[in-house]
Design a protein around this motif. Sequence first.
Motif: not given
Length: 367
Positions: A226, A229, A231, A326, A194
């Motif tokens: 992260a 998300e 990650c 990302k 992330w």
Amino acid sequence: MSLTYDPDTGLAPLEFAVTRNLAAKSAAEREQLLADPAFGTTFTDHMIDICWSVGGGWHRPRVQPYGPLALDPAAAVLHYGQEIFEGIKAYRHADGSIHTFRPDQNGMRMQRSARRMALPELPVAYFVQSLRELIAVDGDWVPSGEDQTLYLRPFMFAKEAFLGVRPANKAGYYLIASPVGGYFKGGAKPVSIWLSEEYSRAGKGGTGAAKTGGNYASSLLPQAQAYEEGCDQVVFLDADRNVEELGGMNVVFVYKDGTIVTPQSDSILEGITRDSILQLAADRGHEVVGRSVSLDEWRSGVASGDIVEVFACGTAAVIAPIGVLKGHNFIDEQPIGPLAMSLREELTDIQYGRREDPHGWMLRLDA
């Protein structure tokens, strides 16, 4: 590597007092814990404790039972964050012997961190001796399973009870150990990253190059983002939008012409694993470059095919290929190539004694 005591200072060995843990785990209990150790949750029976003061220098070295530390509520570390640490591993070789990897480099990095955080610099000789002293009593805790090690955590903090803002006159050095398996669940596989654009890990002239707890504390909120998300890790940028490092690992880029590039600045922690990997790559004939790498260069290089691999590296994880980057408005698939895992295999083979050690990096601890 044969370093035991610092040849530049001629320091004599410390004389450690040893107090055995009467509640030490039995062999059966220990073997059960070593069967599948999670990272950093189980600890050995003993620890190292060395005091320091302005007037007395390094004194009262001891091996003692692992357990809580008694701290005055006014201890400087609790108020001003005067603290540093290291991460290093002990490896069980096929013949049963126990070795560690480039401990002199960890000792010198700890000295640099101490200098930046206004803490006393533990001589490298004493650092290495502390590893030996702990292994002498807890060597049975070094696991022998695949990808397993005994993770050694040396740390130091200011413990003077004083609320004035100045370097503390008393500090303590400690060493604890934890048997571990692989850092990432599922072994060495591509990880997702992330991009943190709201938060910074460090700044120019700050403490980014020191291995101090505050740097990691500042990464925890973006690391939590992260996870939200989906990650595995977070990567930070500097003020000029150049790539810095992950929350706990360095970043390396492989270009299609074979050049290997890693971000370099005074706000990035000098990685011993990274340095070793770059040396092995150079041995293979790769050109190795340390310079600034912008986020735009990373993304455009991957898009154009100029960057053919990206990986992260550090003591805990060794090497992890980066499979996805990302951000808030994008998801960039990262190219996966053979070099990262090939270098990982070469490095871990050296560490576990399965391959020749051409640079003399390994030091036997139980001899």
